[in-house]
Design a protein around this motif. Structure first.
Motif, short mmCIF file in Angstrom:
data_model
loop_
_atom_site.label_atom_id
_atom_site.label_comp_id
_atom_site.label_asym_id
_atom_site.label_seq_id
_atom_site.Cartn_x
_atom_site.Cartn_y
_atom_site.Cartn_z
N ALA B 153 52.36 72.49 18.88
CA ALA B 153 51.46 71.57 17.51
C ALA B 153 49.55 72.17 18.69
CB ALA B 153 51.61 70.97 16.71
N LEU B 154 49.60 71.53 19.46
CA LEU B 154 48.18 70.32 20.22
C LEU B 154 48.03 71.62 21.09
CD1 LEU B 154 48.54 66.96 20.18
CD2 LEU B 154 47.03 67.89 19.10
N LEU B 155 49.27 72.40 21.88
CA LEU B 155 48.60 73.03 22.74
C LEU B 155 47.85 74.79 22.23
CD1 LEU B 155 51.56 73.49 25.69
CD2 LEU B 155 48.97 72.69 25.56
N PHE B 156 48.66 75.29 20.99
CA PHE B 156 48.22 76.42 20.43
C PHE B 156 47.47 76.63 19.10
CE2 PHE B 156 52.53 77.17 22.33
CZ PHE B 156 52.11 78.18 23.18
N THR B 157 46.48 74.95 19.07
CA THR B 157 45.61 74.99 18.23
C THR B 157 44.68 74.43 18.90
OG1 THR B 157 46.84 73.00 17.34
CG2 THR B 157 47.12 75.09 16.00
N LYS B 158 44.50 73.06 18.79
CA LYS B 158 43.31 72.88 19.23
C LYS B 158 43.36 72.97 20.81
CE LYS B 158 41.77 67.68 19.11
NZ LYS B 158 41.99 66.11 18.99
#
Lengths: 444, 260
Positions: B153-158
């Motif tokens: 989730a972090l890699l592909f959003t923020k």
């Protein structure tokens, strides 16, 4: 998602010990059995009996061989790096055993009043653990080849490290599709995700297929199967120990128990990749279709049997390949890994991701067709208009012979080039040995 | 492995299993790090580094980061160190570093400065983090339903931009390395399998393997050429680097030791 995983790591100490023992004994027995099995099956394919002297049907042959190996002289080569030479087979075997810790054998059972799954442990990244173990196992082979201090083992070790790294990439990429579909990397949850049958609607027909990822993700399964053979150094990819080129490859200088450890590690690796294939693609310990109609098939200790049968069938494929296919040339083999398997995996992952995005979105039928058909059309167009580099075959200019040099179309006879100069037969120049003439008339 | 699951799920206070693993592996990691510097043999040095990296991977798992731990083991120990080893093995197994100092007093200074730097970093870290309780690890691992989905989730959003830029950089580096290492061959310089085969069966080239020295000869010495079935000696059986040894007339002459 993690609530299923909390059932692991709660066992009492004796249960953990028992499970460790179970995994160890399972692997050792499978190795002993697999060696006999391989020799018998290959013998059957070559129309000869195979080992049939020791024990019933030769079943104890591998045990006898193991004992014999243990009592053989342990030779330390003069040029060897002693510490590394000793530790290399240990690394190989340890990693092989460790990888099996996360393979699920069966569902939750009751052992002396304790509820526990038949699986040593499971972590959220269990499949990565197996990959990590196999990548550490390469060190055993590479170091064994280097520490022997001789040429053939070094070449075998280099070959095997290049081969295993390349094929591990393809293997890892093939597993990605499973992660995407199952939504998890834990082995027990991947088995759970393949529980339900899927209904595919193809042009009005409803097809019910098992939820096995071998059916849903056929490209992944095929790539995994090929990469697994390369990863375990088995024929037709057994280049690190190609006996016609490298004597024995990385284990040329090894003898006695150290050699036995390498042998053990190779067979355990075979069992591990088969077990992982069963878990990831063939529904794990769940019973296959006709048996699964019986309610008790997936309960209690029965799944242990289904799991073992599936693993044995996969092992049969390994043996079958070995009995059938010749060894590949090394450059062709590496080219196949890097230029065919890995791009295919990437393309398939991309396609699968696209399909899943389209499935998840609320598009009209036309929009879906456009999304799916557009890239296919573009790919087709590129393929059609790609400049052909092959030179056109020259027409031999003879009546009735086509460009490929055949008479009577593609099914016809090949014709030798008509300007061929027939060489003088080498036999014509052979000097004939002449015997001294012996008189046949009787002389007094 | 058993304690790891609960640890990965909930990392709060230091539990028994975690502490035991840490105190078992920490000395090994440090000893191997020192061993990496001390080892004379380049391959031994690389092996010590492998063990240190393996220990680090386990530490990541202990600190509620199972994914990064496994990736550390697969990528760093499994692939990168393997490539190092690959090169080192080709260098030759007896190649050791020379121990002659070219700079006077360099080793002593390096040891002192190194110890000083280690002391500074250790004190700084200890004073900053010594009494710190880790907070929020459990929450970070559970907010997206696990460690792996959380990272995804972090890699592909923020961090998607940073992630893409890094991957573009890495791909550029890989392509650059390939171009630098690539040797372009003209089509006529390439010797393909059919050409090799034709050359092998061409006239004046014997296609079979060379007979071993000493075959059918009176002596099994490598210096004795093989005797072909027709009785002639095969020069091809002899290695070219072996000096052809022929007895001089003086050597071949009877030395008077025979029985009369």
């Amino acid at each position: 998602m993690d609530d299923k995983l909390t059932q692991f790591g709660q066992d009492v100490w004796w249960l953990v010990l028992a499970k460790v023992l179970l995994v160890f004994v399972f692997l050792v027995l499978m190795t002993l059995f697999a060696i006999w099995y391989e020799r018998r099956v290959v013998a059957r394919m070559q129309v000869r009996p195979g080992p049939n002297r020791v024990g019933p049907a030769g079943l104890l042959q591998s045990l006898a061989d193991g004992l014999k190996l243990a009592f053989k002289e342990d030779i330390m080569p003069k040029m060897a790096d002693k510490a590394v030479f000793f530790i290399a087979p240990v690394i190989s075997t340890t990693c092989a055993f460790t990888a099996f810790a996360v393979i699920p054998f069966g569902p939750t059972v009751s052992v002396f009043g304790e509820k526990t799954p038949i699986q040593l442990t499971d972590v959220p990244v269990a499949v990565l653990l197996v990959l990590a173990c196999s990548s550490m196992g390469i060190y055993g082979i590479v170091l064994g080849g280097w520490a022997s201090g001789s040429t053939y083992p070094l070449l075998g070790g280099l070959r095997s490290s290049a081969q295993m790294i390349s094929y591990e990439v393809a293997m890892g990429l093939s597993i990605v599709a499973v992660f995407m579909t199952a939504g998890t990397m834990s082995t027990s949850q991947i088995v759970d995700a393949q529980k339900d049958t899927q209904t595919l609607t193809l042009g009005g027909f409803d097809l019910t297929v098992p939820g096995w990822y071998a059916f849903l993700l056929i490209p992944s399964f095929l790539i995994y199967a090929i990469a697994a053979v390369g990863e375990t150094n088995r024929a037709p990819f057994d280049l690190p120990e190609a006996e016609s080129e490298l004597v024995g490859g990385f284990h040329t200088e090894y003898s006695s128990l150290k050699f036995a450890l390498f042998f053990l590690a190779e067979y355990i690796n075979m069992v591990t990749v088969s077990g992982l294939a069963t878990t990831l693609f063939l529904g794990g310990w769940r019973a296959p279709w006709p048996i699964s109609l019986w309610d008790g098939a997936n309960q209690g200790w029965w799944p242990l049997l289904w799991f073992t049968i599936k693993v044995l069938l996969l092992l049969f494929v390994f043996v079958w390949l070995r009995g059938t296919l010749p060894r590949l040339r090394y450059d062709q083999f590496m080219r196949f890994g890097w230029k065919v398997l890995i791009p295919l995996s990437l393309l398939w992952i991309l396609t699968l991701a696209g399909i899943r995005v389209v499935q998840g979105s609320d598009l009209t039928v036309q929009a879906r067709l456009a999304v799916v058909g557009g890239p296919i059309l573009v790919a087709l167009a590129i393929w059609m208009f790609w400049p052909d580099k092959r030179k056109a075959i020259e027409d031999p200019g003879v009546h009735g012979v086509d460009a490929a040099g055949r008479i009577g179309g593609t099914e016809g006879f090949p014709v030798p080039p008509l300007n061929l100069e027939v060489p003088v037969s080498p036999r014509a120049q052979r000097v004939l040995g002449e015997r001294e003439t012996v008189s046949t008339s009787k002389e007094s | 492995m058993n304690g790891l699951v609960t640890l990965a799920a909930a990392a709060g206070e230091v539990k028994g299993g975690e502490a035991a693993t840490f105190y078992l592996l920490a000395p090994i990691a440090v000893i191997c790090a020192i061993g990496m510097v001390w080892a004379r043999n380049a391959v031994h040095s690389a092996l010590f580094l492998v063990v240190t990296m393996l220990c680090l991977g386990v530490f990541y798992v202990l600190q509620a980061g199972p994914f990064i731990g496994m990736v550390q083991i697969i990528v760093y120990t499994g692939a990168i160190m393997m490539l190092f080893l690959f090169v080192l093995m080709l260098v030759g197994r007896d190649a050791s570093d020379s121990l002659i100092e070219t700079l006077r007093g360099q080793r002593m200074t390096a040891v002192l400065l190194g110890l000083g730097f280690a002391g500074l970093v250790a004190t700084g870290l200890y004073r900053a983090l010594g009494n710190l309780d880790s907070v929020g690890l459990t929450q970070a691992n559970s907010v997206h339903g696990g460690n792996v989905p959380g990272i995804a989730a972090l890699l592909f959003t923020k961090y998607v931009f940073a992630f893409e830029v890094t991957s573009a950089l890495l791909i550029t580096a890989a392509v650059g390395a390939m171009i630098l290492a690539h040797i372009e061959k003209r089509p006529d310089q390439k010797i393909a399998q059919p050409e090799r085969m034709r050359a092998r069966f061409a006239p004046d080239n014997y296609p079979g393997p060379k007979p071993g020295p000493g075959v059918f000869a009176n002596s099994t010495s490598v210096a004795t050429p093989a005797v072909l079935p027709d009785g002639t000696q095969s020069e091809r059986s002899m290695s070219k680097i072996l000096p052809q040894r022929e007895l001089t007339a003086a050597e071949a002459a009877p030395k008077g030791t025979e029985h009369q």
